[in-house]
Motif scaffolding. Structure first.
Motif, PDB file in Angstrom:
ATOM      1  N   SER A   3      53.526  17.617  21.267  1.00 20.20           N
ATOM      2  CA  SER A   3      53.591  18.600  22.345  1.00 20.20           C
ATOM      3  C   SER A   3      52.335  19.458  22.440  1.00 20.20           C
ATOM      4  O   SER A   3      52.065  20.052  23.482  1.00 20.20           O
ATOM      5  N   ALA A   4      51.549  19.511  21.368  1.00 16.75           N
ATOM      6  CA  ALA A   4      50.328  20.331  21.358  1.00 16.75           C
ATOM      7  C   ALA A   4      49.065  19.523  21.635  1.00 16.75           C
ATOM      8  O   ALA A   4      47.978  20.103  21.791  1.00 16.75           O
ATOM      9  N   HIS A   5      49.168  18.208  21.694  1.00 18.85           N
ATOM     10  CA  HIS A   5      47.976  17.366  21.793  1.00 18.85           C
ATOM     11  C   HIS A   5      47.118  17.652  23.009  1.00 18.85           C
ATOM     12  O   HIS A   5      45.885  17.741  22.918  1.00 18.85           O
ATOM     13  N   ALA A   6      47.719  17.772  24.180  1.00 17.53           N
ATOM     14  CA  ALA A   6      46.940  17.962  25.407  1.00 17.53           C
ATOM     15  C   ALA A   6      46.080  19.214  25.311  1.00 17.53           C
ATOM     16  O   ALA A   6      44.871  19.185  25.600  1.00 17.53           O
ATOM     17  N   GLU A   7      46.677  20.318  24.891  1.00 13.81           N
ATOM     18  CA  GLU A   7      45.935  21.571  24.759  1.00 13.81           C
ATOM     19  C   GLU A   7      44.908  21.486  23.640  1.00 13.81           C
ATOM     20  O   GLU A   7      43.783  21.983  23.779  1.00 13.81           O
ATOM     21  N   ASP A   8      45.267  20.839  22.538  1.00 16.86           N
ATOM     22  CA  ASP A   8      44.340  20.724  21.407  1.00 16.86           C
ATOM     23  C   ASP A   8      43.117  19.888  21.771  1.00 16.86           C
ATOM     24  O   ASP A   8      41.999  20.177  21.324  1.00 16.86           O
ATOM     25  N   ILE A   9      43.318  18.838  22.558  1.00 18.07           N
ATOM     26  CA  ILE A   9      42.177  18.019  22.977  1.00 18.07           C
ATOM     27  C   ILE A   9      41.226  18.840  23.841  1.00 18.07           C
ATOM     28  O   ILE A   9      39.999  18.791  23.664  1.00 18.07           O
ATOM     29  N   GLN A  10      41.768  19.603  24.771  1.00 20.93           N
ATOM     30  CA  GLN A  10      40.925  20.448  25.626  1.00 20.93           C
ATOM     31  C   GLN A  10      40.170  21.477  24.796  1.00 20.93           C
ATOM     32  O   GLN A  10      38.975  21.716  25.008  1.00 20.93           O
ATOM     33  N   SER A  11      40.855  22.100  23.844  1.00 17.54           N
ATOM     34  CA  SER A  11      40.199  23.092  22.985  1.00 17.54           C
ATOM     35  C   SER A  11      39.158  22.442  22.083  1.00 17.54           C
ATOM     36  O   SER A  11      38.096  23.011  21.821  1.00 17.54           O
ATOM     37  N   ALA A  12      39.451  21.241  21.609  1.00 18.23           N
ATOM     38  CA  ALA A  12      38.499  20.527  20.754  1.00 18.23           C
ATOM     39  C   ALA A  12      37.222  20.186  21.511  1.00 18.23           C
ATOM     40  O   ALA A  12      36.124  20.224  20.947  1.00 18.23           O
ATOM     41  N   LEU A  13      37.366  19.840  22.781  1.00 24.32           N
ATOM     42  CA  LEU A  13      36.191  19.511  23.587  1.00 24.32           C
ATOM     43  C   LEU A  13      35.215  20.686  23.665  1.00 24.32           C
ATOM     44  O   LEU A  13      33.996  20.485  23.738  1.00 24.32           O
ATOM     45  N   ALA A  14      35.739  21.898  23.632  1.00 22.57           N
ATOM     46  CA  ALA A  14      34.876  23.086  23.686  1.00 22.57           C
ATOM     47  C   ALA A  14      33.996  23.199  22.451  1.00 22.57           C
ATOM     48  O   ALA A  14      32.951  23.866  22.475  1.00 22.57           O
ATOM     49  N   LEU A  15      34.402  22.537  21.365  1.00 25.15           N
ATOM     50  CA  LEU A  15      33.610  22.556  20.135  1.00 25.15           C
ATOM     51  C   LEU A  15      32.504  21.503  20.146  1.00 25.15           C
ATOM     52  O   LEU A  15      31.700  21.442  19.217  1.00 25.15           O
ATOM     53  N   LYS A  16      32.509  20.656  21.171  1.00 20.13           N
ATOM     54  CA  LYS A  16      31.467  19.638  21.374  1.00 20.13           C
ATOM     55  C   LYS A  16      31.292  18.700  20.164  1.00 20.13           C
ATOM     56  O   LYS A  16      30.179  18.511  19.648  1.00 20.13           O
ATOM     57  N   PRO A  17      32.361  18.077  19.715  1.00 19.78           N
ATOM     58  CA  PRO A  17      32.231  17.112  18.622  1.00 19.78           C
ATOM     59  C   PRO A  17      31.713  15.772  19.147  1.00 19.78           C
ATOM     60  O   PRO A  17      31.659  15.546  20.351  1.00 19.78           O
ATOM     61  N   ALA A  36      38.926  13.719  30.570  1.00 16.16           N
ATOM     62  CA  ALA A  36      38.167  14.894  30.140  1.00 16.16           C
ATOM     63  C   ALA A  36      37.189  14.536  29.032  1.00 16.16           C
ATOM     64  O   ALA A  36      36.036  14.997  29.027  1.00 16.16           O
ATOM     65  N   CYS A  37      37.617  13.695  28.100  1.00 17.10           N
ATOM     66  CA  CYS A  37      36.720  13.250  27.030  1.00 17.10           C
ATOM     67  C   CYS A  37      35.583  12.403  27.594  1.00 17.10           C
ATOM     68  O   CYS A  37      34.421  12.548  27.191  1.00 17.10           O
ATOM     69  N   ALA A  38      35.913  11.526  28.535  1.00 18.06           N
ATOM     70  CA  ALA A  38      34.886  10.679  29.148  1.00 18.06           C
ATOM     71  C   ALA A  38      33.875  11.523  29.909  1.00 18.06           C
ATOM     72  O   ALA A  38      32.661  11.279  29.846  1.00 18.06           O
ATOM     73  N   ASP A  39      34.366  12.533  30.634  1.00 19.66           N
ATOM     74  CA  ASP A  39      33.485  13.389  31.423  1.00 19.66           C
ATOM     75  C   ASP A  39      32.486  14.128  30.534  1.00 19.66           C
ATOM     76  O   ASP A  39      31.350  14.372  30.939  1.00 19.66           O
ATOM     77  N   GLN A  40      32.917  14.494  29.328  1.00 15.19           N
ATOM     78  CA  GLN A  40      32.033  15.227  28.419  1.00 15.19           C
ATOM     79  C   GLN A  40      31.355  14.309  27.403  1.00 15.19           C
ATOM     80  O   GLN A  40      30.711  14.776  26.472  1.00 15.19           O
ATOM     81  N   GLN A  41      31.539  13.015  27.595  1.00 13.67           N
ATOM     82  CA  GLN A  41      30.923  11.996  26.736  1.00 13.67           C
ATOM     83  C   GLN A  41      31.267  12.209  25.255  1.00 13.67           C
ATOM     84  O   GLN A  41      30.426  12.078  24.369  1.00 13.67           O
ATOM     85  N   VAL A  42      32.530  12.535  25.039  1.00 17.73           N
ATOM     86  CA  VAL A  42      33.054  12.651  23.677  1.00 17.73           C
ATOM     87  C   VAL A  42      33.985  11.470  23.438  1.00 17.73           C
ATOM     88  O   VAL A  42      34.907  11.224  24.214  1.00 17.73           O
ATOM     89  N   LEU A  43      33.729  10.726  22.383  1.00 14.55           N
ATOM     90  CA  LEU A  43      34.571   9.577  22.071  1.00 14.55           C
ATOM     91  C   LEU A  43      35.980  10.040  21.699  1.00 14.55           C
ATOM     92  O   LEU A  43      36.145  11.047  21.009  1.00 14.55           O
ATOM     93  N   LEU A  44      36.976   9.307  22.156  1.00 18.26           N
ATOM     94  CA  LEU A  44      38.368   9.586  21.821  1.00 18.26           C
ATOM     95  C   LEU A  44      38.970   8.341  21.196  1.00 18.26           C
ATOM     96  O   LEU A  44      38.993   7.275  21.819  1.00 18.26           O
TER      97      LEU A  44
END
Length: 207
Positions: free
Chosen positions: A92-106, A128-136
């Motif tokens: 239930s927390a994954h969607a929000e956690d992924i968005q927050s993780a993207l802000a850390l630019k991993p 969202a991951c693809a747009d920021q070029q972050v591998l998922l």
């Protein structure tokens, strides 16, 4: 651990993060993220996020994690850089956690399955991951098994002859263990198409 080890932030300090490995011997193969990263040698457990202070402290002590945060927001405020964010929080927390993780630019977000409990939310997270070029990557670990890779190659080479039918059995819901089954079918046999849907079976999970 090598000097150039990738820095890992683990979100969620429950069973998949490391709890399952507490029931095993030290030399047993890893069942959770923390032990797998620790045993690999190419990763450094740099920090963790867990709202439960007691659980967070125990996780830090057991897996030698130097920094712990109560929330991802706290991690974002801190001057920290992570190469990899490992999401072990409840679905239930994954969607929000992924968005927050993207802000850390991993470089990579490594997420427990399923990505989310809803198709549209999962698609948004992937985009969202693809747009920021972050591998998922999603932790469908069975497809990385050497034995599964060998079977896939043998099927492709016709070693076992033509595939005539496939029967698969799972438990604990289609989103949980069942999603491992679906991923294995996709891995071994290619794209799937729903031809018919039978009566639902109550698996005692609300979703």
């Amino acid at each position: 651990m090598v000097a150039s080890a990738y820095k890992v932030l683990i979100i969620g300090c429950g069973n998949m993060a490391g709890g399952y490995d507490l029931l095993q011997s030290e030399d047993a193969l890893p069942l959770g993220h923390a032990k797998a990263f620790s045993k690999h040698g190419g990763f450094a457990l740099a920090a963790c996020v867990e709202p439960d202070a007691t659980k967070r402290a125990a996780f830090q002590q057991r897996w030698h994690v130097p920094v712990g945060f109560a929330s991802l927001q706290d991690a974002g405020v801190a001057v920290c850089q992570f190469d990899l964010v490992s999401i072990c929080s409840p679905t239930s927390a994954h969607a929000e956690d992924i968005q927050s993780a993207l802000a850390l630019k991993p470089k990579l977000i490594f997420c427990e399955k399923p990505v989310t409990s809803k198709l549209d939310a999962s698609q948004r997270a992937v985009q969202a991951c693809a747009d920021q070029q972050v591998l998922l990557a999603v932790n469908y670990s069975r497809r990385w098994s050497p034995q599964v890779a060998q079977l896939k190659a043998e099927l492709a080479d016709g070693h076992w002859g033509a595939v005539r039918s496939v029967s698969a059995v799972y438990n604990k819901g289609i989103l949980n263990n069942g999603s491992h089954m679906l991923d294995l079918l996709l891995c071994l046999f290619g794209p799937l198409r729903i031809a018919s849907v039978g009566q639902a079976v109550d698996d005692f999970f609300s979703d």
